[in-house]
Structure formats: C-alpha cells, structure tokens
Scaffold this motif. Structure first.
Motif, PDB file in Angstrom:
ATOM      1  N   THR A  54      31.457 -10.597  33.309  1.00  0.00           N
ATOM      2  CA  THR A  54      30.727 -11.742  33.099  1.00  0.00           C
ATOM      3  C   THR A  54      29.232 -11.511  32.368  1.00  0.00           C
ATOM      4  OG1 THR A  54      31.852 -12.631  35.116  1.00  0.00           O
ATOM      5  CG2 THR A  54      29.726 -13.746  34.304  1.00  0.00           C
ATOM      6  N   ALA A  55      28.761 -10.195  32.722  1.00  0.00           N
ATOM      7  CA  ALA A  55      27.589 -10.072  32.227  1.00  0.00           C
ATOM      8  C   ALA A  55      27.749  -9.732  30.543  1.00  0.00           C
ATOM      9  CB  ALA A  55      26.909  -8.669  32.644  1.00  0.00           C
ATOM     10  N   ASP A  56      28.843  -9.144  30.198  1.00  0.00           N
ATOM     11  CA  ASP A  56      29.039  -8.894  28.748  1.00  0.00           C
ATOM     12  C   ASP A  56      29.155 -10.237  28.281  1.00  0.00           C
ATOM     13  OD1 ASP A  56      29.162  -6.184  28.798  1.00  0.00           O
ATOM     14  OD2 ASP A  56      31.114  -5.977  29.237  1.00  0.00           O
ATOM     15  N   ALA A  57      29.857 -11.234  28.707  1.00  0.00           N
ATOM     16  CA  ALA A  57      30.115 -12.599  28.377  1.00  0.00           C
ATOM     17  C   ALA A  57      28.618 -13.100  28.176  1.00  0.00           C
ATOM     18  CB  ALA A  57      31.006 -13.487  29.191  1.00  0.00           C
ATOM     19  N   LEU A  58      27.870 -13.140  29.329  1.00  0.00           N
ATOM     20  CA  LEU A  58      26.388 -13.777  29.048  1.00  0.00           C
ATOM     21  C   LEU A  58      25.688 -13.009  27.924  1.00  0.00           C
ATOM     22  CD1 LEU A  58      25.882 -14.055  32.907  1.00  0.00           C
ATOM     23  CD2 LEU A  58      26.039 -15.827  31.204  1.00  0.00           C
TER      24      LEU A  58
ATOM     25  N   GLN B 248      23.861 -14.607  24.568  1.00  0.00           N
ATOM     26  CA  GLN B 248      22.407 -14.497  24.516  1.00  0.00           C
ATOM     27  C   GLN B 248      21.884 -15.091  25.797  1.00  0.00           C
ATOM     28  OE1 GLN B 248      21.341 -16.098  20.614  1.00  0.00           O
ATOM     29  NE2 GLN B 248      22.493 -14.575  19.637  1.00  0.00           N
ATOM     30  N   LYS B 249      22.451 -14.895  26.785  1.00  0.00           N
ATOM     31  CA  LYS B 249      21.746 -15.233  28.014  1.00  0.00           C
ATOM     32  C   LYS B 249      21.475 -14.188  28.882  1.00  0.00           C
ATOM     33  CE  LYS B 249      22.928 -19.551  27.546  1.00  0.00           C
ATOM     34  NZ  LYS B 249      22.208 -20.583  26.723  1.00  0.00           N
ATOM     35  N   TYR B 250      20.366 -13.349  28.109  1.00  0.00           N
ATOM     36  CA  TYR B 250      20.178 -11.977  28.759  1.00  0.00           C
ATOM     37  C   TYR B 250      19.547 -11.987  30.183  1.00  0.00           C
ATOM     38  CZ  TYR B 250      20.460 -11.419  23.463  1.00  0.00           C
ATOM     39  OH  TYR B 250      21.037 -11.694  22.311  1.00  0.00           O
ATOM     40  N   ASP B 251      18.728 -12.902  30.281  1.00  0.00           N
ATOM     41  CA  ASP B 251      18.227 -12.856  31.829  1.00  0.00           C
ATOM     42  C   ASP B 251      19.380 -12.675  32.856  1.00  0.00           C
ATOM     43  OD1 ASP B 251      18.737 -15.337  31.050  1.00  0.00           O
ATOM     44  OD2 ASP B 251      16.995 -16.249  32.135  1.00  0.00           O
ATOM     45  N   TRP B 252      20.354 -13.651  32.774  1.00  0.00           N
ATOM     46  CA  TRP B 252      21.488 -13.886  33.667  1.00  0.00           C
ATOM     47  C   TRP B 252      22.522 -12.429  33.312  1.00  0.00           C
ATOM     48  CZ3 TRP B 252      20.946 -15.917  37.999  1.00  0.00           C
ATOM     49  CH2 TRP B 252      19.954 -17.171  38.020  1.00  0.00           C
ATOM     50  N   CYS B 253      22.437 -11.994  32.162  1.00  0.00           N
ATOM     51  CA  CYS B 253      23.239 -10.837  31.812  1.00  0.00           C
ATOM     52  C   CYS B 253      22.743  -9.623  32.682  1.00  0.00           C
ATOM     53  CB  CYS B 253      23.050 -10.614  30.410  1.00  0.00           C
ATOM     54  SG  CYS B 253      23.809  -8.791  29.949  1.00  0.00           S
ATOM     55  N   LEU B 254      21.302  -9.749  33.012  1.00  0.00           N
ATOM     56  CA  LEU B 254      20.830  -8.315  33.297  1.00  0.00           C
ATOM     57  C   LEU B 254      21.028  -8.441  34.912  1.00  0.00           C
ATOM     58  CD1 LEU B 254      17.785  -7.359  31.230  1.00  0.00           C
ATOM     59  CD2 LEU B 254      20.133  -6.134  31.590  1.00  0.00           C
ATOM     60  N   TYR B 255      20.738  -9.734  35.296  1.00  0.00           N
ATOM     61  CA  TYR B 255      20.922 -10.178  36.927  1.00  0.00           C
ATOM     62  C   TYR B 255      22.339  -9.803  37.550  1.00  0.00           C
ATOM     63  CZ  TYR B 255      21.797 -12.932  40.991  1.00  0.00           C
ATOM     64  OH  TYR B 255      22.277 -13.376  42.373  1.00  0.00           O
ATOM     65  N   LEU B 256      23.309 -10.189  36.485  1.00  0.00           N
ATOM     66  CA  LEU B 256      24.737  -9.713  36.971  1.00  0.00           C
ATOM     67  C   LEU B 256      25.115  -8.258  37.037  1.00  0.00           C
ATOM     68  CD1 LEU B 256      27.598 -11.952  36.808  1.00  0.00           C
ATOM     69  CD2 LEU B 256      25.571 -12.403  37.700  1.00  0.00           C
ATOM     70  N   ALA B 257      24.384  -7.653  35.773  1.00  0.00           N
ATOM     71  CA  ALA B 257      24.434  -6.262  35.779  1.00  0.00           C
ATOM     72  C   ALA B 257      23.969  -5.534  36.962  1.00  0.00           C
ATOM     73  CB  ALA B 257      23.922  -5.912  34.362  1.00  0.00           C
ATOM     74  N   HIS B 258      22.883  -6.109  37.331  1.00  0.00           N
ATOM     75  CA  HIS B 258      22.268  -5.580  38.652  1.00  0.00           C
ATOM     76  C   HIS B 258      23.191  -5.439  39.872  1.00  0.00           C
ATOM     77  CE1 HIS B 258      20.654  -6.810  42.615  1.00  0.00           C
ATOM     78  NE2 HIS B 258      20.094  -5.657  42.596  1.00  0.00           N
ATOM     79  N   LEU B 259      23.962  -6.628  39.811  1.00  0.00           N
ATOM     80  CA  LEU B 259      25.198  -6.839  40.937  1.00  0.00           C
ATOM     81  C   LEU B 259      26.380  -5.593  40.811  1.00  0.00           C
ATOM     82  CD1 LEU B 259      25.310 -10.572  41.302  1.00  0.00           C
ATOM     83  CD2 LEU B 259      24.189  -9.067  42.912  1.00  0.00           C
TER      84      LEU B 259
ATOM     85  N   VAL C 289      19.782  -5.049  25.814  1.00  0.00           N
ATOM     86  CA  VAL C 289      20.603  -3.784  25.147  1.00  0.00           C
ATOM     87  C   VAL C 289      20.227  -2.502  25.775  1.00  0.00           C
ATOM     88  CG1 VAL C 289      21.057  -2.553  23.211  1.00  0.00           C
ATOM     89  CG2 VAL C 289      21.216  -4.817  22.938  1.00  0.00           C
ATOM     90  N   LYS C 290      19.270  -2.289  26.062  1.00  0.00           N
ATOM     91  CA  LYS C 290      18.626  -1.102  26.628  1.00  0.00           C
ATOM     92  C   LYS C 290      19.047  -1.007  27.935  1.00  0.00           C
ATOM     93  CE  LYS C 290      14.317   1.404  28.005  1.00  0.00           C
ATOM     94  NZ  LYS C 290      14.719   1.805  29.324  1.00  0.00           N
ATOM     95  N   TYR C 291      18.645  -1.983  28.706  1.00  0.00           N
ATOM     96  CA  TYR C 291      19.154  -1.915  30.102  1.00  0.00           C
ATOM     97  C   TYR C 291      20.498  -2.022  30.437  1.00  0.00           C
ATOM     98  CZ  TYR C 291      14.473  -0.801  31.617  1.00  0.00           C
ATOM     99  OH  TYR C 291      13.034  -0.538  32.042  1.00  0.00           O
ATOM    100  N   LEU C 292      21.406  -3.008  29.787  1.00  0.00           N
ATOM    101  CA  LEU C 292      22.719  -3.022  29.803  1.00  0.00           C
ATOM    102  C   LEU C 292      23.133  -1.763  29.616  1.00  0.00           C
ATOM    103  CD1 LEU C 292      24.873  -5.004  30.729  1.00  0.00           C
ATOM    104  CD2 LEU C 292      24.972  -5.802  28.253  1.00  0.00           C
TER     105      LEU C 292
END
Length: 128
Positions: free
Chosen positions: A20-24, A28-39, A111-114
């Motif tokens: 899901t983070a990759d899809a986000l 280009q929903k970078y904030d939610w991408c990183l939120y899910l990546a945290h999870l 990109v860096k954090y993901l």
C-alpha cells in the motif's frame, strides 16, 4: 491466537502495508506513504518481538522502544533512525502536524526514507 499465528499476522499485515505504501508513493501521496511505511517497521518489529520473547507484542507504537527490548545488537544510528520514522506516525495523524508533515514530504524526502525503511525491514526479516 497462538504465537506462530501472531507472527504470521504481523508479517502479512506488514507486507500489505508495504504494498500500500508503494501504491501511495506511485500516487504521489508521500505523507501517507511514509505513515504506512512506519507501520511496516512497527509490525515487523512486533513479529520479531513475538518470535524472540515468546509472548504477544506490547501495545506500543514506539519503534525504538520495541527495538531496545529485542536482541538486535542495534547501533545508536539505527535507533535514531527509528525515532525519526516514529514521527511519521504522529505527524501524519494529528491535524496540527499534518500540514507541516505534508509540506516536508517531498519526492526526495519520501524516496530517502522509503528506501531506508525498506532496507531496515529486510534487515529485520532476516532475523525472523
């Protein structure tokens, strides 16, 4: 639920969140991408916790706290990274932080954090 089922639950949930983070990211929903990546990291740490401790994972979202309770031989640099990633949980959820976090989440920041989260995730998986 037995311990093996708990481990599988955390790992499957983390896998779903990473997809899901990759899809986000692609959307280009970078904030939610990183939120899910945290999870992803939280759930993977919880799977490892169950495996190592042979008890259910604690109800915490503090990545560095989970890591410190495990036998990871983790460096202070990695702990600092987990503390930073943990901020994605808070800043993506609460309205007073949301706008600032949204502005912070540029393509290069994401990109860096993901990528770093994915590397950390793979490192954790090797221990499970």
């Amino acid at each position: 639920m037995g311990l093996e089922n708990q481990i599988n639950y955390w790992l499957e949930s983390a896998k779903h969140d990473l997809e899901t983070a990759d899809a986000l990211f692609q959307s280009q929903k970078y904030d939610w991408c990183l939120y899910l990546a945290h999870l992803v990291l939280e759930k993977t740490l919880k799977a490892l916790y169950v495996k190592q401790m042979q008890v259910s994972a604690p109800k915490t979202h503090q990545l560095h706290t989970l890591a410190l309770e495990l036998d990871l031989n983790i460096s202070e640099i990695k702990l600092d990274f987990l503390r930073k990633v943990n901020e994605f949980n808070i800043e993506a959820r609460y309205p007073d932080y949301k706008l600032n976090f949204y502005k912070l989440c540029t393509l290069s920041f994401c990109v860096k954090y993901l990528n770093e989260i994915k590397e950390f995730h793979q490192w954790l998986l090797k221990m499970i």
